[in-house]
Design a protein around this motif. Structure first.
Motif, mmCIF file in Angstrom:
data_model
loop_
_atom_site.group_PDB
_atom_site.id
_atom_site.type_symbol
_atom_site.label_atom_id
_atom_site.label_comp_id
_atom_site.label_asym_id
_atom_site.label_seq_id
_atom_site.Cartn_x
_atom_site.Cartn_y
_atom_site.Cartn_z
ATOM 1 N N LEU A 24 0.823 -1.207 0.000
ATOM 2 C CA LEU A 24 0.000 0.000 0.000
ATOM 3 C C LEU A 24 0.859 1.260 0.000
ATOM 4 N N ARG A 25 1.982 1.221 0.717
ATOM 5 C CA ARG A 25 2.897 2.364 0.738
ATOM 6 C C ARG A 25 3.446 2.648 -0.657
ATOM 7 N N GLU A 26 3.801 1.580 -1.366
ATOM 8 C CA GLU A 26 4.329 1.724 -2.723
ATOM 9 C C GLU A 26 3.267 2.278 -3.659
ATOM 10 N N ARG A 27 2.043 1.801 -3.511
ATOM 11 C CA ARG A 27 0.946 2.277 -4.348
ATOM 12 C C ARG A 27 0.693 3.766 -4.123
ATOM 13 N N ARG A 28 0.718 4.175 -2.868
ATOM 14 C CA ARG A 28 0.517 5.592 -2.564
ATOM 15 C C ARG A 28 1.645 6.442 -3.135
ATOM 16 N N LYS A 29 2.865 5.939 -3.025
ATOM 17 C CA LYS A 29 4.027 6.692 -3.502
ATOM 18 C C LYS A 29 3.968 6.914 -5.011
ATOM 19 N N ASN A 30 3.351 5.971 -5.730
ATOM 20 C CA ASN A 30 3.315 6.031 -7.187
ATOM 21 C C ASN A 30 2.127 6.816 -7.740
ATOM 22 N N ALA A 31 1.269 7.331 -6.877
ATOM 23 C CA ALA A 31 0.121 8.111 -7.349
ATOM 24 C C ALA A 31 0.604 9.401 -8.000
ATOM 25 N N THR A 32 -0.059 9.813 -9.071
ATOM 26 C CA THR A 32 0.324 11.034 -9.770
ATOM 27 C C THR A 32 -0.213 12.264 -9.034
ATOM 28 N N ALA A 33 0.355 13.420 -9.370
ATOM 29 C CA ALA A 33 -0.090 14.677 -8.762
ATOM 30 C C ALA A 33 -1.572 14.923 -9.057
ATOM 31 N N MET A 34 -2.001 14.580 -10.265
ATOM 32 C CA MET A 34 -3.401 14.776 -10.630
ATOM 33 C C MET A 34 -4.315 13.857 -9.821
ATOM 34 N N GLN A 35 -3.885 12.610 -9.625
ATOM 35 C CA GLN A 35 -4.669 11.672 -8.818
ATOM 36 C C GLN A 35 -4.785 12.168 -7.373
ATOM 37 N N GLY A 65 0.407 13.164 5.980
ATOM 38 C CA GLY A 65 1.757 13.135 5.451
ATOM 39 C C GLY A 65 1.734 13.251 3.937
ATOM 40 N N PRO A 66 2.898 13.318 3.306
ATOM 41 C CA PRO A 66 2.985 13.554 1.860
ATOM 42 C C PRO A 66 2.237 12.535 1.000
ATOM 43 N N ASN A 67 2.196 11.270 1.412
ATOM 44 C CA ASN A 67 1.556 10.240 0.586
ATOM 45 C C ASN A 67 0.180 9.824 1.087
ATOM 46 N N GLU A 68 -0.330 10.527 2.089
ATOM 47 C CA GLU A 68 -1.646 10.188 2.631
ATOM 48 C C GLU A 68 -2.737 10.988 1.929
ATOM 49 N N PRO A 69 -3.987 10.535 2.015
ATOM 50 C CA PRO A 69 -5.090 11.385 1.554
ATOM 51 C C PRO A 69 -4.994 12.738 2.258
ATOM 52 N N ASN A 70 -5.071 13.806 1.495
ATOM 53 C CA ASN A 70 -4.784 15.147 2.005
ATOM 54 C C ASN A 70 -5.935 15.676 2.866
ATOM 55 N N THR A 71 -5.666 15.863 4.163
ATOM 56 C CA THR A 71 -6.695 16.381 5.071
ATOM 57 C C THR A 71 -6.647 17.900 5.229
ATOM 58 N N ARG A 72 -5.628 18.555 4.687
ATOM 59 C CA ARG A 72 -5.470 19.985 4.950
ATOM 60 C C ARG A 72 -6.616 20.854 4.411
ATOM 61 N N PHE A 171 -7.769 5.851 0.583
ATOM 62 C CA PHE A 171 -8.087 5.934 -0.838
ATOM 63 C C PHE A 171 -9.064 4.813 -1.197
ATOM 64 N N ASP A 172 -9.740 4.945 -2.328
ATOM 65 C CA ASP A 172 -10.772 3.973 -2.696
ATOM 66 C C ASP A 172 -10.242 2.541 -2.765
ATOM 67 N N GLY A 173 -9.039 2.343 -3.297
ATOM 68 C CA GLY A 173 -8.492 0.994 -3.435
ATOM 69 C C GLY A 173 -8.011 0.376 -2.139
ATOM 70 N N GLU A 174 -8.155 1.100 -1.023
ATOM 71 C CA GLU A 174 -7.694 0.604 0.275
ATOM 72 C C GLU A 174 -8.827 0.101 1.153
ATOM 73 N N VAL A 175 -10.026 -0.014 0.579
ATOM 74 C CA VAL A 175 -11.134 -0.703 1.253
ATOM 75 C C VAL A 175 -11.098 -2.144 0.753
ATOM 76 N N LEU A 176 -10.664 -3.059 1.604
ATOM 77 C CA LEU A 176 -10.405 -4.442 1.209
ATOM 78 C C LEU A 176 -11.467 -5.381 1.764
ATOM 79 N N ASP A 177 -11.500 -6.587 1.219
ATOM 80 C CA ASP A 177 -12.417 -7.597 1.752
ATOM 81 C C ASP A 177 -12.047 -7.954 3.189
ATOM 82 N N GLU A 178 -10.749 -8.024 3.455
ATOM 83 C CA GLU A 178 -10.285 -8.401 4.788
ATOM 84 C C GLU A 178 -8.866 -7.888 5.004
ATOM 85 N N VAL A 179 -8.581 -7.412 6.218
ATOM 86 C CA VAL A 179 -7.207 -7.053 6.576
ATOM 87 C C VAL A 179 -6.763 -7.945 7.732
ATOM 88 N N PRO A 180 -5.456 -8.213 7.839
ATOM 89 C CA PRO A 180 -4.968 -9.022 8.958
ATOM 90 C C PRO A 180 -5.283 -8.352 10.287
#
Length: 201
Positions: A24-35, A65-72, A171-180
């Motif tokens: 998930l960290r890698e996925r967030r890091k790779n998001a574009t500025a527009m996304q 933080g820089p790669n989190e959904p922006n709450t500001r 982010f939308d893709g981080e709602v999963l069927d199950e997490v550990p």
């Protein structure tokens, strides 16, 4: 909803969490500025709607933080509306202090993440809010939240006698069927994504 990776074995939730967090960290890091910009607009609108739905006059949130959904943008709106917003400040003992958002002051906390600057109100200050908004790496359809591994919010939520509604921001893709899941993990009442508000039973 996205399925959890096959590495999320219930036999070893700790290592499954590490693998999932890395993905998930890698996925967030790779998001574009527009996304990121589009997601921030959506998150802001959904959080505004959530506050209105609960009629919340006071709430707790966090500085993203820089790669989190922006709450500001949401925090700027809440400050302009005159809402009382508590922001967390990490402590070495694993607990969170809280301070009232002044709309501008921040610094890097002990883990290198942005945190508010202000008068420390102590860990129990959060007991007075109407709504709690927390960060997360992922949530699942049963309301289980997976954080980033430091346990601050699990300790906070687990220690509250009367907890108001708690919503995780992902982010939308981080709602999963199950997490550990591990014993200390605390569930949430819902999740806010750029496109929707989810409520868990």
């Amino acid at each position: 909803m996205a399925p959890a990776p096959s590495s999320a074995s219930p036999a070893d939730p700790s290592s499954a969490k590490r693998a999932l967090r890395a993905e998930l960290r890698e996925r967030r890091k790779n998001a574009t500025a527009m996304q990121r910009e589009k997601a921030a607009e959506g998150i802001t609108a959904q959080l505004q709607q959530l506050v209105r739905q609960y009629g919340a006059n006071s709430l707790s949130c966090y500085l993203s933080g820089p790669n989190e959904p922006n709450t500001r943008p949401f925090l700027n709106w809440a400050f302009a509306q005159g809402l009382r917003v508590l922001l967390p400040i990490s402590r070495d003992d694993g607990l969170l202090d809280w301070t009232v958002d002044d709309g501008e002051s921040e610094a890097l906390g002990i883990h290198g993440l942005p945190e508010a600057v202000g008068e420390l109100l102590g860990p129990i200050a959060i007991n007075d809010v109407d709504l709690i908004i927390v960060p997360a790496a992922a949530v699942d359809s049963g309301g289980m939240r997976m954080g980033w591994g430091r346990g601050y919010f699990d300790k906070t939520l687990g220690s509250m006698e009367k907890c108001p509604p708690v919503y995780a921001v992902v982010f939308d893709g981080e709602v999963l069927d199950e997490v550990p899941r591990e014993r200390h993990d605390e569930p949430v009442n819902g999740a806010v994504t750029p496109t929707r508000i989810l409520r868990f039973s």
